[in-house]
Structures are given as structure tokens and as C-alpha cells.
Design an enzyme around this catalytic site. Structure first.
Site, PDB file in Angstrom:
ATOM      1  N   ARG A  20      12.418  -2.252  20.595  1.00  0.00           N
ATOM      2  CA  ARG A  20      12.612  -3.697  20.545  1.00  0.00           C
ATOM      3  C   ARG A  20      12.173  -4.236  19.186  1.00  0.00           C
ATOM      4  O   ARG A  20      11.110  -3.876  18.679  1.00  0.00           O
ATOM      5  CB  ARG A  20      11.770  -4.355  21.643  1.00  0.00           C
TER       6      ARG A  20
ATOM      7  N   LYS B 287      13.529 -11.221  11.222  1.00  0.00           N
ATOM      8  CA  LYS B 287      13.396 -11.425   9.775  1.00  0.00           C
ATOM      9  C   LYS B 287      12.470 -10.384   9.143  1.00  0.00           C
ATOM     10  O   LYS B 287      12.820  -9.740   8.154  1.00  0.00           O
ATOM     11  CB  LYS B 287      12.800 -12.812   9.530  1.00  0.00           C
TER      12      LYS B 287
ATOM     13  N   GLN C 183      11.703  -5.205   6.199  1.00  0.00           N
ATOM     14  CA  GLN C 183      11.107  -3.867   6.093  1.00  0.00           C
ATOM     15  C   GLN C 183      12.180  -2.835   5.782  1.00  0.00           C
ATOM     16  O   GLN C 183      11.978  -1.918   4.982  1.00  0.00           O
ATOM     17  CB  GLN C 183      10.466  -3.492   7.433  1.00  0.00           C
TER      18      GLN C 183
ATOM     19  N   GLU D 240       8.481   3.073   8.062  1.00  0.00           N
ATOM     20  CA  GLU D 240       8.768   4.292   7.304  1.00  0.00           C
ATOM     21  C   GLU D 240      10.217   4.750   7.433  1.00  0.00           C
ATOM     22  O   GLU D 240      10.777   5.317   6.509  1.00  0.00           O
ATOM     23  CB  GLU D 240       7.862   5.444   7.763  1.00  0.00           C
TER      24      GLU D 240
ATOM     25  N   GLY E 185       7.677   1.728  15.746  1.00  0.00           N
ATOM     26  CA  GLY E 185       7.413   1.286  14.381  1.00  0.00           C
ATOM     27  C   GLY E 185       8.673   1.329  13.541  1.00  0.00           C
ATOM     28  O   GLY E 185       9.657   1.969  13.898  1.00  0.00           O
TER      29      GLY E 185
ATOM     30  N   ILE F 184      -0.056  -5.548   5.617  1.00  0.00           N
ATOM     31  CA  ILE F 184       0.135  -5.098   4.229  1.00  0.00           C
ATOM     32  C   ILE F 184       1.456  -5.623   3.658  1.00  0.00           C
ATOM     33  O   ILE F 184       1.944  -5.146   2.647  1.00  0.00           O
ATOM     34  CB  ILE F 184       0.072  -3.558   4.111  1.00  0.00           C
TER      35      ILE F 184
ATOM     36  N   THR G 142       3.964  -6.356   6.044  1.00  0.00           N
ATOM     37  CA  THR G 142       4.927  -6.052   7.081  1.00  0.00           C
ATOM     38  C   THR G 142       5.299  -7.262   7.927  1.00  0.00           C
ATOM     39  O   THR G 142       6.389  -7.306   8.481  1.00  0.00           O
ATOM     40  CB  THR G 142       4.319  -4.993   8.009  1.00  0.00           C
TER      41      THR G 142
ATOM     42  N   GLY H 131       0.832  -1.198   0.000  1.00  0.00           N
ATOM     43  CA  GLY H 131       0.000   0.000   0.000  1.00  0.00           C
ATOM     44  C   GLY H 131       0.866   1.246   0.000  1.00  0.00           C
ATOM     45  O   GLY H 131       0.731   2.102  -0.842  1.00  0.00           O
ATOM     46  N   PHE H 132       1.742   1.316   0.994  1.00  0.00           N
ATOM     47  CA  PHE H 132       2.681   2.438   1.121  1.00  0.00           C
ATOM     48  C   PHE H 132       1.968   3.763   1.295  1.00  0.00           C
ATOM     49  O   PHE H 132       2.528   4.825   1.037  1.00  0.00           O
ATOM     50  CB  PHE H 132       3.664   2.472  -0.066  1.00  0.00           C
TER      51      PHE H 132
END
Lengths: 485, 744
Positions: free
Chosen positions: B629, B634, B639, B706, B703, B470, B472, B244-245
Site C-alpha cells: 500500500r 506524493k 522516492q 531502495e 518499503g 531523511i 523520505t 544519507g543513503f
């Protein structure tokens, strides 16, 4: 012999007969919508992303050969007498993952997963042909697949690991090869196929002579070889292409003959199939050939089609012009032959009469004392159209340049020779000064355009710099000084 | 938290790997209604940039066999008017209602939908629709002097877009070196490999939608509002999404149009966007012009910072590319001014694209830092250290966990920063070689999330939450989190996501899903654990204080071990507990805390430039990240690889061209919009510091989707400068940017 009004092929394990097929129907829509084989994905509908990669097996001189193709632009009628293999056919009995699939899981080579089935099929095709590939061979196999998530590295690792998990000897397609060969032979009945759906019509002539006859009767027909260009007319521009006449199923056009005069390549020979014979005589073409599009497109697309569609930025015309290749054009029983450069008249205009078709390409044998190079300058390393494409063919005798053929793509409305530069070389000593003088003459040869790929100034400067690069390469092994990785 | 976890942080293969590699994973366009065949739909889009529709000539359609219906604004109230893009319950990509009226605001706007028995007929019919327009003056060119200019106060996260502190002019006076330059970034498109698709199926007043969306709950609320039905009657299913991005984040008109058409024709409707549709239907990253001024004293200490971003928005979409938000936060500087303005143009709407604001913003800021280092004669890494701060410059709060200096150290060591030479001085054969670096950062966001935890009689745990994977790795990460809490293997956990009927969670955007579900899973597991303990007590057992372990079909606590089949009464089949967190972090109006949450990193790039052709290659990139964390080594690493690949694309190839006369995008295809191919990507060296941030959530993760794309383009541009001495201040760096001036 009467014509047949249905197409017949094998889909995975199943015999398929279709008596209603439109000229512009794609294999992908058939798979996804009609057969509900949704493992094969549509990402772009123009052969760029490879998410729709399936294998198509066809008999060639009696032997069954599988190739990865883009189902999105492969026209359905053209799979007559073929074996179409989709991702759904891959898993072993009891749902055991195929070695390629297991390696993809182990190496996290799938993220969103949408490009994954296409990548699995490309790697499957590679593994069958070459279970222990070098990294460069894996990269070549993956050229036609885009992944937006993984950054590719995990996919490369998976490709390397696949053979540790299983050998192709025991693979289902290999085990059933003889049986499938028999099934496909039974489908090849030597008849013309003339299939319709409503007013739309697709014809697969029975032979080359039959093709000539069909085109005389239907000079308005769209001739389709690999469909890597025409496929886009359908999917992107929704153009009406009926009636379509297919030619790349014809054994008579898929032949390659090597004789004392040179190499004769039939108009139905793919980029892939022409590679071995061309690079045997002209080793410099190996790296160049591998930068044409991606594997799927090279397996589908033909050298003949690349010439006949007349694009000024096609990859093969400059190369063939530099080699002094010529074409045989045929209309009915009449044939004529002309140098490749004379075929291109103006932008979008070729020397091809209605009802006439390109039958074969003739490439002369490599001569002693010739020095060759071919270059493709593009922004993206693979799957890109050239900003500038160039091919050099110089004959040097006793330190003097006695003949020169230099052709460029992307520099004019047609693929074109650099006449002034060639003239500046002939009779001159083979040294750097001569080459740089010739390079300066490109100002008289070309007035390139600026477009979003590159500016006019860039195109001209790079073309000149290629003369320098050519000289540098010739000082060493004669092998291309590769662009940095 | 079990520091020596056998589950958290491990490189566990994704649990959905089998489905994805066999083609069995079904994406939106792969689904079919339970009964019957869907009708196929194709969009009719405007071909003008501004005006109104005066009529449709449908005469060619009526004779087409299989044509069912054409819907447009002339059908009246198919869709309820949506006044506000963010209605509280949902966020839409555009603040207009499809088919509301006859107005056209940009080329590619959805103005009608053809529905037919087959895709073939739908395509032919859509092409045959003749639209009559009354054209009005369009403002397309970025510099159009008549365009309205707005200065929005807030980004969609609630963060300030106009920031001022201290006195920039005074800071400029103090400085010994000043860099003032303008940087531009192009229009970019997300181009996930899966085009958006919607299958809408009505059953009475109940609607089921299979949608390629990054947010099933948001989608549900938007469609329910537009269809005037109770959100409880709408179910959105998105078990798999092909990337999606950002372009499937907020809901876009096509989803609503498909739902409306399905109701109008009383049959299921399948609408699959073409690649070309994708360019005007679900957003893009708008072009930006950023003027950056950095001033420093002789020691390299910043005395003034100014970052002015000009971008644009469409008439109907309010996205602002928030380039300066990073600048307002990152380096110690008392005199600062950050502004954002947008011109209102007749262009398609923008939307967040992987690291909105941060990616183009750090190209400008981190290029300017490189220019400043050059002027000061300082090493670029040293300049960043000099201006490092442990305080969030926007609000004076401490960072919850910031280890950026360590990222600089590790990155410099791994890339071999010591090899770096003066600009234009490093030659290798025909190549010019250079090294560059940039700081990466991305906010930590967390949204309210609820979960349902279930134990069945087999001893299998189930976790359900309306979030989505998506690509991830969320399926796997959720299984690991639950497994960790119950001392079992992820194989004993079934994950249910991608269904809006599950307890609500956030959309997959802003790198916030992992942190959001972490808190919810933690609470859900606590709730289930309490229920199970109570049940054990009811059964006459005395579970100790040891953690409850559920493994091998039994519940264990200390010496106690009871089969799950005994714990769960035969008449209920399972024990269910719900838990979650209502807390919001990172967004304005969230939890009051004395800390700020951000992820940081450092990106280093090596480039080689062919002197004869100006072609740039990136043989190596190193990224070191402080993202809290890591739950799965993997999926996390992958990502990062993907994000850095995005960075190469942004730096060197990705660009959508617009025709300023017509307002059309010139290259809406994967053949002419260049995303990196395998051969463009070489060695990536990724390291994560893996330092938990327990202030942020109980699993300590921030996260990471990005951040890996942030700074990458600046690192490459800075490396190009180091290799050549040529400063390119626009993206992408084009083939013809360097050739003329390359050192011979």
C-alpha cells in the site's frame, strides 16, 4: 585619497561594516558562523552543489542588478558595496511563503531539504528576471544546483508554477529597489579598500589605474576576479592567498565596448554579462555558453579569469582562439597586446609578468563568409569539465576555404590550434572530403592524454568526428545539430 | 483498514515543507548549544595506508591564537574500547575504536582532532599537524595476491551469503544455452548533499548530540558505550537530516570523537565533515567483480544459476556487498550456487549504499538474463516470465503478496516495448536508439518499534517515536497514519521524531521505517483509543462500537460527541498511551511465518547514443512497482524518481577512483564524482500497483526507498546493448566504451 580599512555592505535589511576581514574569508562562513544565518547550507565548498546560493546585488552603471552566487567560494571582502540577500529574507510579512517557496511545497520539490534553500534562491533569481520561463530557461537556471533526492522533475514543475502564485512586481526586492540603490550608492565612495585581519590582507582598488598601481607595489598578490577558481584554492587546498587584489568590482573592467574593430570585453566581465554581446555576433556561442558550469558560476566567473588561470581544459580559450581574439595585458601604464593562443606557453605557464594583469579581451567582428561552431564534449551534461572542447572558424569564398582557425581544449597541455588540420583545409574545396582529410591530420596535431574523463583514443576519435559533425551542421540551418537530450 | 480512506494514499504535501523551503529546518551543523559558543573541530586523517603513528609534531600549533587542543590516541582512554561492531545494542560502521592505538589501516583514517576557538584556526592547525609514521606494507590493489580472502557466512541481516542447492554442474549439462560472464561495479559514494556533522554538548555526565544520523537510537547506544555513560544520559537529536543513503546509517567514529573531545575540553564541540572527509569517514559501496553463469533449456527455463561475487572489506569494517542475495531468491531454479568472498585490503571501510547488494547484484544478474535472452532468441520480458515463481526459492515459502507479472505487463505497455528492434537496428538521425529492461526487487524488513500517542486538550493528537525523516516523508506519513486511525485530518496530528528520548524505533535503512512504524502506530492508536473510551465511560458516557473519531477538538463515537477539553482532566493537560510491536520480519531470527516478504518491480529504459561521440542519454525510464500500500502518493513517487535517478548515476557516471599505489581516493569531490544533474534526467514514468500487504503490517505498506535504484543500471546497460550491439559489463558505462565499435 586615503584608503578605507573596512568593508561595508547590506545584508538582507541590515548595514554591515567589517574592519577585520581576512583575504580568504568566505561569505558563507560569515553568514553561517558569524551571523548565524543557517538557512544557507554548505554541501561541497567548491561551487558544485549550489546549496549555498545567495543573491548578490551590485550597482552596474547606476542600476542595481542581482545575481545568484555560490557563497561558499565567494570571498567576503568582495561584497563591499553590495546587497547580499539570503533565504531568510524571502518570506513575506507574517511568515507568508514566497511564491517560489509555496510552489516548492505544493510540488514536493523538497525531500531531505538540504539543497532546498539554494534551489529556492536560484528559482527566485529566475522568477525575478523571468516570471514565465520556458522549460529550457528553468533548466539553465538549475544547472548549478545538485539534488540527490528528488530526481529534479518536481523542482521543474515548481519553477513553472511559481508565477501562478505571485508576480515579481510586488516582490520586496523590487519594491525596495530604489531605496536599496540609494543605500548602495552611499557606500560607493570611490576609495581604495585595504582591509586586514592579522597578517592577512585584501585590497579592492579604487579604479583600473589604481589596480595597476597596487599590482606594481604588490606583484606577489593573488589577483581575484570571480573567485570561482581561487575560491577552491582556499576551501579545498587551504592555500595562503594573501594579499589578495580584487578586480571585478571595478566598473572600468566590467565594461563591454562594441566598435568597428570588434568587441572589447573588460577583464571583470562575467560569463553571463558577456553572453549577449558575443552571441549577437556569433549565435553559435549561445548553446555553448550555457554549458559553461552552472548559473551561479557564470554569474561570478569571468572570461578574463578563465584565460588568466591558464587551464588546458577551460571552456572559453578554444573559442576565443578560433575567433582570433587577442588580449591587452597591462603593467603600470604599459600595455601590450597579443593573440590569445600566444598567451598560453605551457601547462600552468602563461605570458604574464609579475605585476602585470589582463585588462581586456578583444574579439573581432564576425566576417561575411565565415562558418562557426563550438563544441563541448563532457560526460555529465552540465557542471562538467570538457573531455574535449573544440571551436571551428572557417572562411569559405566561392566554394573554397580561404582561412581556417580551429582550436581544441583537453587535447594538449594548453588550449591549442590544430595547425596541420588548418593547413589541410586552406585552399581546398568546401566539401566533406576536405574536412575528413583535415580531420585525419589531427594525429599530427595532438597526442592527448588518457585520464579518468576519457582515453587518449577517445579524445582523438571524437575530435575527428567533430569535423564530420561540423560539416553536417553546415548543410542545414547552420545551427548546431544538438546532442541528444 | 478504510479502503476509501481520505488520508491514506493521498498526495498530501509534506508537513515540513515550510521549514525546508524557508531555511528554517535546522540540520546538525546548524545547531548551537543552548548556552555559549561551541569550539570548532577539524579531523586529522592518516596519509598512509598501513603502518603506525610514531609521533605528532605540534610545534606549529602552540603559537596559533585560538588553538585549544589536539586529541589523539596519545590521550589515553578518551574512548572505551569497542570490541564488536554489533554489540547487540548498536551497529557501528567499523569494528575498531577511534584513537585506540597507533595503528593505521587506510588513508583517511581519523588519527586526531584539532579543537579551536574558530573554524579558521582549527583548519589551519589541522593542516599544521606533522605526523610521523612507520609505514608497513599495504595491500591496496584489488588483485593483490597476498591479501587475505574471507568467505563470510551471513550478511548483517542474518541472511545467508553462501547458498547452494541442487547440482549446478548437472544443470549445465541439461542446458542448450549458457551465459557465463564477469561483471564489475565501481566504488561508489553516497554523497548526500549534507555532509555529516556532530555537535556534542556535555552537562555533567549528560550528553546531548545533534548528529546527522539515520539512527538516533543506534547512535545513542554507541556513544554511550564509548563514553562509558548510561544510555539514559545520552540524547541524540536529528530532527532533519540532509539525505544519507546509507552513509549515516551505522554510527561512525567521528561522532564518538566529537563527544570525546567535548568531554576532554569541557566545552561543546562542533565537528562538520568536509566533502573530502566524507569519502573516507562513513563508508562507500565497494568495487565488485561478479561472475554469473546462467544456463537454460530450449524453452528458456533456467537449469543452473551460479553467481560468484568477489569484493573487499577494510581491516576494520566488516561490510560485504551481498550481490548474490537476489539471485538466490528471484527466479525458479533448482540448481544454484551463490558465493561471496571478500579480500581484506588497506582501503577505507565499505557500508550499505542505497540497495546494497541488490543494486550491483541485479546489474550482473539482469545483464546476464538479457544475454541469455539474446542467445535463446527470446524476448527478455518473456524469459523472465518463463522463470517467474510464486515461491521464495531460498526457503520454499509463499510470497505474502507478489504481483511482478503485472509490473512487467504495465511497464512494457508504458514504455512501448513493442517498438524495440534487433540490436543496432534502430536509427534516428545521428542517434542509435534502444530499449532495455530489468527486474527490481528488495526485501521487506520490519523492526521492533514503540510509539507514544497523546491527545491534548485542544483535541490535537501527537505521535512520538525515535525514528527519523531523511527526506523520505516520514513526518507526513506518520501524520497520515494517525489521522486515518482517528478519522481526522493530518493537520490535527503533530509528529515528534528525530529524538532518541522518544520511544525507540529503527534506523532509517533497509526501506523498513514505514512498515515498522505502521505496526507501532496501529497499536499505539489502539491503546490511546482504549484509554479514551475508558475515560468516556468514567465520565458517564456510553461510547458505542463505532470507531473513535477525534476531529474539530472533540471525541466522537456514533452519536456521542464530547469536547477534548472535557475529556482531559484540567490537571493533566493530556492523555498519553504507549504501544508498539516487538516483531521482526525479514531478518533472521524474526517472527516465524510461512510467508516471505519482498517488494518487486520492473524497470524499462530507453537510451539514445550519439554515434559521433558515444554519449549516452536516457530520454525515458518507466518503473512499475509492487511495494504494498502506498501511504502518500506524493512522497512515494518522489522516492521512486530519486531512486531511478540514482540508477542513471550508477549506470552512466558515478565512480570513485582509487590510486592503487597510495590508497588514496582520486576524486573526492562533487565536481569530479559525478552525481546526475537535472539535464541528465529526462522523462520518468512511475506507477505503483498499490496492492496492500496486510500480512506484513496493519497498514499494508512495504518499503520503497531502495527498490527504485535496483535494476535501473541493468535496464540502461541492456538498452545500450539493444541500441548498439555492444555489451558493456562494467559500470559506469564510460564515454569511451562505445565509440570505437558503434555501428556506422
Amino acid at each position: 585619497m586615503t584608503s578605507r580599512s573596512e568593508i561595508r555592505f547590506v545584508l538582507n535589511g541590515q548595514d554591515i561594516t567589517l574592519d577585520q576581514v581576512a583575504a580568504d574569508e568566505t561569505l558563507l562562513d560569515f553568514l553561517r558562523i558569524d551571523r548565524r544565518l543557517t538557512g544557507t547550507k554548505e554541501g561541497c565548498a567548491e561551487g558544485d552543489c549550489g546549496a549555498c546560493t545567495v543573491l548578490v546585488g551590485r550597482l552596474q552603471a547606476g542600476a542595481l542588478h542581482y545575481e545568484p552566487v555560490n557563497a561558499c567560494i565567494r570571498l567576503l571582502a568582495s561584497v563591499d558595496a553590495c546587497h547580499v540577500v539570503t533565504i531568510e529574507h524571502l518570506s513575506g510579512p507574517g511568515g507568508q511563503l514566497h511564491p517560489v517557496q509555496q510552489a516548492m511545497v505544493d510540488h514536493h520539490a523538497s525531500q531531505c531539504g538540504f539543497c532546498t534553500p539554494g534551489i529556492v534562491m536560484s528559482l527566485y533569481a529566475l522568477w525575478m528576471e523571468n516570471p514565465a520561463p520556458l522549460e529550457i530557461e528553468i533548466e539553465t537556471a538549475l544547472q548549478g544546483n545538485l539534488c540527490r533526492c528528488t530526481g529534479y522533475e518536481p523542482i521543474l514543475r515548481a519553477a513553472q508554477a511559481a508565477s501562478d502564485l505571485g508576480s515579481p512586481t510586488g516582490d520586496a526586492l523590487n519594491r525596495e529597489r530604489n531605496h536599496m540603490t540609494g543605500r548602495l550608492k552611499a557606500l560607493c565612495d570611490g576609495r581604495r579598500v585595504d582591509v586586514r585581519k592579522g597578517t592577512s590582507r585584501a585590497i579592492l582598488p579604487a579604479s583600473v589605474d589604481d589596480l595597476a598601481e597596487v599590482l606594481l607595489a604588490h606583484p606577489e598578490a593573488t589577483i581575484v576576479a570571480g573567485a570561482t577558481d581561487v575560491g577552491l584554492w582556499v576551501t579545498k587546498f587551504l592555500q595562503e592567498i594573501s594579499p589578495v587584489v580584487f578586480l571585478n568590482h571595478l566598473e572600468g573592467l566590467r565594461r563591454i565596448e562594441v566598435g568597428p574593430d570588434g568587441i572589447k570585453i573588460g577583464a571583470g566581465v562575467s560569463y553571463t554579462d558577456s553572453r549577449a554581446v558575443l552571441t549577437a555576433g556569433y549565435p553559435h556561442l549561445a548553446a555553448f555558453w550555457d554549458r559553461i558550469a552552472g548559473w551561479q558560476i557564470r554569474a561570478m566567473g569571468t572570461v578574463g579569469g578563465n584565460l588568466a588561470n591558464g587551464s588546458p581544459i577551460g571552456d572559453t580559450p578554444p573559442v576565443l582562439i578560433a575567433l582570433g581574439a587577442s588580449l591587452t595585458l597591462r603593467k603600470g601604464a604599459d600595455r601590450r597586446r597579443l593573440p590569445v593562443e600566444d598567451f598560453f606557453i605551457d601547462y600552468g605557464k602563461q605570458d604574464l609578468a609579475p605585476g602585470e594583469f589582463l585588462e581586456s579581451i578583444h574579439v573581432p567582428q564576425s566576417k561575411k563568409g565565415t562558418r562557426h561552431a563550438a563544441y563541448k564534449i563532457s560526460k555529465r551534461r552540465d557542471e562538467d569539465i570538457s573531455a574535449v572542447c573544440a571551436a571551428f572558424n572557417l572562411t569559405v569564398e566561392d566554394g573554397t576555404i580561404t582561412a581556417a582557425r580551429i582550436a581544441f581544449g583537453g587535447m594538449a597541455a594548453t588550449p591549442k590550434r590544430a595547425a596541420h588540420a588548418e593547413a589541410a583545409l586552406i585552399g581546398q574545396p568546401w566539401d566533406e572530403a576536405t574536412l575528413m582529410q583535415a580531420a585525419a591530420c589531427l594525429d599530427d596535431d595532438f597526442s592527448p592524454l588518457t585520464d579518468w574523463r576519457a582515453s587518449a583514443a577517445y579524445r582523438l576519435q571524437v575530435s575527428k568526428n567533430l569535423f564530420r559533425r561540423f560539416w553536417l551542421e553546415q548543410q542545414g540551418t547552420g545551427q548546431p545539430v544538438r546532442l541528444s537530450a | 483498514m478504510n479502503v476509501n480512506s481520505t488520508v491514506i494514499g493521498k498526495p498530501i504535501s509534506r508537513v515540513d515543507g515550510r521549514l525546508k523551503t524557508t531555511g528554517a529546518a535546522r540540520y546538525a551543523a546548524d545547531h548551537r548549544p543552548v548556552e555559549g559558543r561551541p569550539l570548532h573541530a577539524v579531523l586529522v586523517k592518516s596519509s598512509i595506508a598501513s603502518g603506525r603513528i610514531t609521533g605528532f609534531d605540534l610545534s606549529a600549533l602552540q603559537s596559533m591564537s585560538g588553538f585549544v587542543r589536539f586529541v589523539s590516541h596519545l590521550d589515553g582512554a578518551l574512548i572505551r574500547t569497542i570490541k564488536n561492531p554489533v554489540d547487540g545494542a548498536f551497529a557501528a560502521g567499523e569494528e575498531y575504536t577511534p584513537f585506540e592505538n597507533d595503528r593505521v589501516h587506510f588513508v583517511g583514517q581519523h588519527i586526531g582532532l584539532v579543537v579551536a576557538q574558530t573554524l579558521e584556526v582549527a583548519e589551519a592547525a589541522a593542516k599544521a599537524v606533522v605526523v610521523d609514521y612507520e609505514t608497513s606494507a599495504a595491500r591496496i590493489e584489488f588483485a593483490d595476491p597476498t591479501a587475505e580472502v574471507r568467505q563470510p557466512d551471513l550478511y548483517n541481516t542474518g541472511e545467508e551469503l553462501q547458498v547452494s542447492r541442487g547440482h549446478v554442474e548437472a544443470g549445465l549439462v541439461e542446458a542448450v544455452e549458457i551465459v557465463k560472464a564477469t561483471y564489475t561495479t565501481p566504488i561508489e559514494h553516497h554523497n548526500p548533499i549534507e555532509p555529516s556533522a556532530t555537535l556534542a554538548v556535555w552537562d555533567g555526565d549528560h550528553l546531548t548530540i545533534y548528529d546527522a544520523t539515520q539512527g538516533s537510537v543506534n547512535d545513542k547506544n554507541y556513544v554511550a558505550f564509548g563514553m562509558s555513560v548510561d544510555p539514559k544520559n545520552v540524547r541524540v537529536l536529528n530532527p532533519f537530516i540532509g539525505g544519507g543513503f546509507g552513509c549515516k546509517g551505522f554510527t561512525w567514529p567521528h561522532t564518538l570523537i566529537a563527544a570525546a573531545a567535548a568531554r576532554a575540553v569541557e566545552q561543546p564541540v562542533l565537528l562538520v565533515l568536509s566533502r573530502k572527509d566524507m569519502y573516507t569517514s562513513c563508508g562507500h559501496r565497494p568495487y565488485t567483480e561478479q561472475e554469473v553463469t546462467l544456463a537454460a533449456d530450449a524453452d528458456g527455463v533456467l537449469t543452473a544459476t551460479r553467481h560468484r561475487t568477489q569484493s573487499y572489506r577494510s581491516l576494520v569494517g566488516d561490510h560485504v556487498e551481498p550481490c548474490g542475495m537476489t539471485t538466490a531468491m528471484l527466479y525458479q531454479c533448482d540448481n544454484l550456487e551463490v558465493t561471496h568472498s571478500v579480500r581484506v585490503l588497506n582501503r577505507p571501510s565499505g557500508t550499505p549504499l542505497r540497495s546494497p547488494g541488490e543494486a550491483p547484484g541485479t546489474f550482473a544478474l539482469e545483464s546476464a538474463m538479457d544475454e541469455l535472452a539474446e542467445k535463446l532468441g527470446m524476448d527478455p520480458v518473456d524469459l523472465r516470465r518463463r522463470n517467474h515463481t510464486d515461491i521464495d526459492q531460498r526457503n520454499g515459502r509463499k510470497w505474502s503478496s507478489k504481483h511482478l507479472l503485472e509490473c512487467y505487463d504495465r511497464g512494457a505497455e508504458k514504455i512501448g516495448w513493442g517498438r524495440r528492434k534487433a540490436p543496432g537496428q534502430w536509427r534516428d538521425g545521428n542517434d542509435l536508439v534502444g530499449l532495455g529492461m530489468a527486474t527490481a526487487c528488495y526485501p521487506g524488513y520490519r523492526m521492533p518499534t514503540q510509539t507514544r500517542l497523546t491527545l491534548d486538550r485542544d483535541g490535537t493528537l501527537h505521535v512520538g517515536v525515535a525514528v527519523q525523516d531523511i527526506g523520505t516523508g516520514l513526518y507526513t506519513v506518520l501524520a497520515q497514519m494517525v489521522a486515518e486511525r482517528f478519522g481526522t485530518s493530518p493537520e490535527n496530528v503533530r509528529v515528534l521524531i528525530g529524538d532518541s528520548d522518544l520511544p525507540p524505533g529503527p534506523l532509517a535503512g533497509g526501506s523498513m521505517t514505514t512498515a515498522s512504524v505502521a505496526a507501532a502506530v496501529d497499536d499505539g492508536c489502539r491503546a490511546l483509543s482504549e484509554k479514551l473510551r475508558a475515560r468516556l465511560v468514567d465520565m458517564g458516557h456510553t461510547p458505542g462500537n463505532e470507531p473513535l473519531v477525534i476531529d474539530g477538538g472533540a471525541l466522537r463515537s456514533g452519536p456521542l460527541s464530547v469536547p477534548a477539553a472535557e475529556v482531559i482532566p484540567t490537571d493533566v493537560h493530556e492523555i498519553v498511551a504507549e504501544g508498539g510491536s516487538d516483531d521482526t520480519y525479514g531478518f533472521t531470527g524474526g517472527v516465524e511465518t510461512d510467508k516471505s516478504f519482498y517488494s518487486f518491480g520492473a524497470i524499462f529504459a530507453e537510451v539514445r547514443i550519439d554515434r559521433d561521440f558515444g554519449i549516452i542519454r536516457v530520454p525515458k525510464m518507466t518503473g512499475v512497482f509492487d511495494v504494498g500500500r502506498v501511504i502518500n502518493a506524493k512522497t512515494a513517487r518522489s522516492q521512486m524518481l530519486g531512486g531511478m535517478t540514482f540508477g542513471i548515476g550508477m549506470a552512466l557516471m558515478e565512480e570513485t577512483f582509487i590510486d592503487d599505489k597510495t590508497g588514496r581516493f582520486v576524486n573526492p569531490s562533487l565536481g569530479e564524482y559525478y552525481v546526475p544533474v537535472n539535464a541528465d534526467v529526462n522523462e520518468f514514468d512511475v506507477e505503483m500497483l498499490d496492492i496492500p500487504d496486510y500480512d506484513f503490517n496493519p497498514f499494508g505498506a512495504r518499503g520503497l526507498g531502495e527498490i527504485s535504484n535496483v535494476g535501473a543500471s541493468a535496464a540502461i546497460a541492456n538498452a545500450v546493448y539493444n541500441a548498439t550491439g555492444i555489451r558493456v559489463r562494467h559500470l559506469p558505462i564510460r564515454l569511451d566504451d562505445l565509440l570505437e565499435d558503434l555501428p556506422r
